[in-house]
Design a protein around this motif. Structure first.
Motif, PDB file in Angstrom:
ATOM      1  N   ASN A 106      -6.745 -22.221  33.236  1.00 22.24           N
ATOM      2  CA  ASN A 106      -6.298 -22.086  31.855  1.00 22.24           C
ATOM      3  C   ASN A 106      -7.298 -22.646  30.850  1.00 22.24           C
ATOM      4  OD1 ASN A 106      -3.971 -20.712  32.402  1.00 22.24           O
ATOM      5  ND2 ASN A 106      -2.564 -22.315  31.725  1.00 22.24           N
ATOM      6  N   GLY A 107      -8.037 -23.674  31.251  1.00 24.34           N
ATOM      7  CA  GLY A 107      -9.013 -24.239  30.333  1.00 24.34           C
ATOM      8  C   GLY A 107     -10.081 -23.227  29.952  1.00 24.34           C
ATOM      9  N   GLU A 108     -10.569 -22.467  30.923  1.00 21.71           N
ATOM     10  CA  GLU A 108     -11.584 -21.458  30.643  1.00 21.71           C
ATOM     11  C   GLU A 108     -11.026 -20.317  29.812  1.00 21.71           C
ATOM     12  OE1 GLU A 108     -15.003 -19.114  30.464  1.00 21.71           O
ATOM     13  OE2 GLU A 108     -14.688 -21.263  30.754  1.00 21.71           O
ATOM     14  N   LEU A 109      -9.791 -19.878  30.114  1.00 25.89           N
ATOM     15  CA  LEU A 109      -9.185 -18.798  29.329  1.00 25.89           C
ATOM     16  C   LEU A 109      -8.946 -19.256  27.898  1.00 25.89           C
ATOM     17  CD1 LEU A 109      -6.597 -17.333  31.894  1.00 25.89           C
ATOM     18  CD2 LEU A 109      -8.937 -16.569  31.411  1.00 25.89           C
ATOM     19  N   TRP A 110      -8.505 -20.496  27.732  1.00 26.44           N
ATOM     20  CA  TRP A 110      -8.299 -21.054  26.390  1.00 26.44           C
ATOM     21  C   TRP A 110      -9.618 -21.073  25.620  1.00 26.44           C
ATOM     22  CZ3 TRP A 110      -8.179 -26.858  25.036  1.00 26.44           C
ATOM     23  CH2 TRP A 110      -7.803 -27.031  23.693  1.00 26.44           C
ATOM     24  N   ARG A 111     -10.703 -21.472  26.308  1.00 29.43           N
ATOM     25  CA  ARG A 111     -12.010 -21.509  25.657  1.00 29.43           C
ATOM     26  C   ARG A 111     -12.398 -20.135  25.130  1.00 29.43           C
ATOM     27  NH1 ARG A 111     -16.991 -20.116  26.367  1.00 29.43           N
ATOM     28  NH2 ARG A 111     -16.555 -19.148  28.389  1.00 29.43           N
ATOM     29  N   ARG A 112     -12.186 -19.101  25.925  1.00 29.40           N
ATOM     30  CA  ARG A 112     -12.564 -17.750  25.510  1.00 29.40           C
ATOM     31  C   ARG A 112     -11.719 -17.269  24.337  1.00 29.40           C
ATOM     32  NH1 ARG A 112     -13.035 -14.765  31.466  1.00 29.40           N
ATOM     33  NH2 ARG A 112     -14.588 -16.210  32.357  1.00 29.40           N
ATOM     34  N   VAL A 113     -10.417 -17.569  24.385  1.00 33.39           N
ATOM     35  CA  VAL A 113      -9.543 -17.143  23.280  1.00 33.39           C
ATOM     36  C   VAL A 113      -9.955 -17.831  21.983  1.00 33.39           C
ATOM     37  CG1 VAL A 113      -7.189 -17.124  22.383  1.00 33.39           C
ATOM     38  CG2 VAL A 113      -7.594 -16.600  24.789  1.00 33.39           C
ATOM     39  N   THR A 165       1.286 -14.336  18.952  1.00 32.27           N
ATOM     40  CA  THR A 165       1.330 -14.788  20.336  1.00 32.27           C
ATOM     41  C   THR A 165       0.273 -14.024  21.130  1.00 32.27           C
ATOM     42  OG1 THR A 165       3.693 -15.281  20.188  1.00 32.27           O
ATOM     43  CG2 THR A 165       2.765 -15.017  22.395  1.00 32.27           C
ATOM     44  N   ILE A 166      -0.536 -14.765  21.854  1.00 31.32           N
ATOM     45  CA  ILE A 166      -1.578 -14.171  22.686  1.00 31.32           C
ATOM     46  C   ILE A 166      -1.354 -14.570  24.139  1.00 31.32           C
ATOM     47  CG2 ILE A 166      -4.045 -14.107  23.201  1.00 31.32           C
ATOM     48  CD1 ILE A 166      -3.411 -12.653  20.651  1.00 31.32           C
ATOM     49  N   ASN A 167      -1.239 -13.588  25.002  1.00 28.78           N
ATOM     50  CA  ASN A 167      -1.241 -13.846  26.432  1.00 28.78           C
ATOM     51  C   ASN A 167      -2.683 -14.157  26.832  1.00 28.78           C
ATOM     52  OD1 ASN A 167      -1.176 -13.824  29.204  1.00 28.78           O
ATOM     53  ND2 ASN A 167      -0.195 -11.826  29.403  1.00 28.78           N
ATOM     54  N   ILE A 168      -2.964 -15.402  27.209  1.00 27.70           N
ATOM     55  CA  ILE A 168      -4.357 -15.784  27.440  1.00 27.70           C
ATOM     56  C   ILE A 168      -4.953 -15.078  28.654  1.00 27.70           C
ATOM     57  CG2 ILE A 168      -4.055 -18.015  26.325  1.00 27.70           C
ATOM     58  CD1 ILE A 168      -4.161 -19.258  29.170  1.00 27.70           C
ATOM     59  N   GLU A 169      -4.136 -14.400  29.453  1.00 22.87           N
ATOM     60  CA  GLU A 169      -4.684 -13.602  30.549  1.00 22.87           C
ATOM     61  C   GLU A 169      -5.551 -12.462  30.025  1.00 22.87           C
ATOM     62  OE1 GLU A 169      -1.577 -13.458  34.114  1.00 22.87           O
ATOM     63  OE2 GLU A 169      -0.589 -13.364  32.153  1.00 22.87           O
ATOM     64  N   GLU A 170      -5.374 -12.116  28.746  1.00 28.56           N
ATOM     65  CA  GLU A 170      -6.243 -11.105  28.141  1.00 28.56           C
ATOM     66  C   GLU A 170      -7.690 -11.581  28.083  1.00 28.56           C
ATOM     67  OE1 GLU A 170      -5.819  -8.045  27.251  1.00 28.56           O
ATOM     68  OE2 GLU A 170      -3.640  -7.831  27.388  1.00 28.56           O
ATOM     69  N   ALA A 171      -7.918 -12.878  28.245  1.00 32.67           N
ATOM     70  CA  ALA A 171      -9.277 -13.405  28.283  1.00 32.67           C
ATOM     71  C   ALA A 171      -9.906 -13.287  29.666  1.00 32.67           C
ATOM     72  CB  ALA A 171      -9.278 -14.873  27.842  1.00 32.67           C
ATOM     73  N   ASP A 172      -9.126 -12.842  30.646  1.00 33.86           N
ATOM     74  CA  ASP A 172      -9.645 -12.610  31.995  1.00 33.86           C
ATOM     75  C   ASP A 172     -10.118 -11.171  32.096  1.00 33.86           C
ATOM     76  OD1 ASP A 172      -8.819 -11.525  34.955  1.00 33.86           O
ATOM     77  OD2 ASP A 172      -9.617 -13.567  35.048  1.00 33.86           O
ATOM     78  N   ASP A 173     -11.388 -10.965  32.385  1.00 33.05           N
ATOM     79  CA  ASP A 173     -11.965  -9.623  32.353  1.00 33.05           C
ATOM     80  C   ASP A 173     -11.265  -8.667  33.307  1.00 33.05           C
ATOM     81  OD1 ASP A 173     -13.774 -10.557  30.505  1.00 33.05           O
ATOM     82  OD2 ASP A 173     -15.394 -10.859  31.949  1.00 33.05           O
ATOM     83  N   ALA A 174     -10.938  -9.138  34.518  1.00 31.12           N
ATOM     84  CA  ALA A 174     -10.305  -8.262  35.506  1.00 31.12           C
ATOM     85  C   ALA A 174      -8.905  -7.856  35.052  1.00 31.12           C
ATOM     86  CB  ALA A 174     -10.247  -8.955  36.863  1.00 31.12           C
ATOM     87  N   TYR A 175      -8.138  -8.818  34.523  1.00 36.69           N
ATOM     88  CA  TYR A 175      -6.794  -8.515  34.020  1.00 36.69           C
ATOM     89  C   TYR A 175      -6.862  -7.504  32.886  1.00 36.69           C
ATOM     90  CZ  TYR A 175      -2.334  -9.224  31.578  1.00 36.69           C
ATOM     91  OH  TYR A 175      -1.124  -9.027  30.951  1.00 36.69           O
ATOM     92  N   ARG A 176      -7.778  -7.737  31.963  1.00 40.20           N
ATOM     93  CA  ARG A 176      -7.871  -6.871  30.780  1.00 40.20           C
ATOM     94  C   ARG A 176      -8.309  -5.456  31.165  1.00 40.20           C
ATOM     95  NH1 ARG A 176     -11.002  -9.840  28.378  1.00 40.20           N
ATOM     96  NH2 ARG A 176     -12.940  -8.651  28.583  1.00 40.20           N
TER      97      ARG A 176
END
Length: 397
Positions: A106-113, A165-176
């Protein structure tokens, strides 16, 4: 005319530095972003601990955003007023909820968002749009809830009464990428999500209850159409037939609010990309902003009759923006193909979409000139239809 935002930064040593940098790799100077100047500046330490002044201006003291030492490494500065200043910068203060950092990744996804959000906020400020945290203005302010889905508790990206509201999984390239393929989208980025959702916020802030509402409905459609039913129809029956002639994207045809938000997001794409290109000398300079004549291209894809209002004072400058946009995106698409990457801008602008982009341009121009009149009361017009609440693992920022 709304202002432009430079994206070509230099350290005091003369070497190039970039928006996300917190130090110069050439001379080692500390760098910080000054939001009210729209500039990345070199800093010099003062006698006070953790306090800096901008290179060449010792009269004003700054300190780093408290989140500089967090997982996101925020490089924005906070002007020091002697001890009463908020510890967070403007962009970080907009984050009402952050993800549970004890959850792996989550720390990395938060950083990207947050990195994408800083880009968004800097551009909104550069355009002269109001950016006020909801903590400061509960009625009209803006806030972001950055959440991670929990088992049985999915987070849906969306907007409701000033809260994005942002689902931070959108910051994961594979998920997106999976989501992009699932929904048949040619383009899906984290910054694109932020630009789209903030468009809903500015509809509430600048259109609803104002003199702009009637012309907006005439152009985008009646927003009083049942929103939930419209989205259900879109996802079960697919895009409206012939959407390519009327909308900027397939999703824009789902409901007038989505047409607005998609158009708003594309306007921000256009402006920030052109500001960046202009900063690096990839398009002509901005003399035309000051009333100087500029030779128009001999073959133009758009003409005054394509605008929302052909006689609007911004018409000529907006057409120039469009012409530059077409030129830049054509080159960038070819550059992307040369690298074996998807198109930089996989869209075609129909004339109907051009009129909508011009409407947004005129609205922002009117706001900057103070010609919007009284601001409306923000309502829960479309409420929580697109937002699911975060789970108990989410914590306040």
């Amino acid at each position: 005319m709304t202002s432009t935002l430079a994206r070509n930064y230099q350290c005091s040593c003369g070497k190039p530095v970039f928006f996300r940098n917190s130090s110069c790799l050439s001379c080692g100077s500390a760098l910080g972003y000054v939001a009210d100047e729209g500039a990345l500046r070199a800093m010099r330490p003062t006698q006070a601990p953790d306090r800096f002044h901008l290179d060449g201006n010792p009269s004003v003291t700054y300190r780093r955003c408290q989140n500089f030492s967090s997982a996101i490494g925020c490089n924005w500065l906070v002007r020091d007023d002697g001890g009463t200043t908020a510890p967070l910068c403007l962009s970080c203060r907009l984050s009402r909820m952050i993800p549970d950092l004890s959850y792996p990744g989550n720390g990395e996804l938060w950083r990207r968002v947050e990195a994408a959000k800083r880009r968004l906020v800097s551009h909104l400020l550069g355009l002269g749009l109001p950016v006020v945290p909801k903590a400061d203005d509960p009625q009209r302010g803006l806030a972001f809830d950055l959440l991670h889905s929990q088992p049985g508790m999915p987070v849906m990206t969306g907007h409701a009464t000033g809260v994005i509201t942002i689902n931070i999984e959108e910051a994961d390239d594979a998920y997106r990428e999976r989501a992009r393929a699932q929904f048949g989208e040619p383009y899906r980025t984290l910054l694109g999500h932020l630009r789209h959702e903030v468009g809903h916020y500015y509809w509430d802030r600048l259109v609803a209850g104002t003199e702009w509402l009637a012309p907006c409905r005439a152009l985008f459609g009646d927003d009083r159409e049942d929103y939930a039913a419209a989205l259900k129809r879109h996802y079960t029956q697919g895009p409206v037939q012939g959407w390519q002639r009327r909308y900027i994207s397939a999703y824009a045809g789902a409901h007038p609010w989505e047409d607005w938000a998609e158009s708003w997001g594309h306007y921000l794409h256009l402006r920030d990309t052109l500001d960046t290109a202009q900063s690096f000398g990839l398009v002509a300079d901005a003399q035309w902003l000051e009333g100087h004549e500029r030779q128009e291209p001999s073959v133009s894809p758009f003409k005054p009759s394509d605008l929302w209002r052909e006689d609007h004072p911004t018409g000529a400058e907006f057409l120039t923006l469009l012409h530059d946009w077409v030129a830049v995106t054509c080159v960038m698409n070819e550059m992307s193909r040369a690298m074996g990457q998807p198109d930089f801008y996989p869209f075609v602008l129909p004339a109907a979409a051009v009129a909508k982009l011009h409407f947004i341009h005129c609205l922002i121009d009117a706001h900057v000139r103070g010609a919007l009149g009284a601001e409306p009361e923000v309502t829960a017009a479309w409420g929580a239809a697109t937002v699911a609440a975060g789970g108990p693992a989410e914590v306040a920022a």
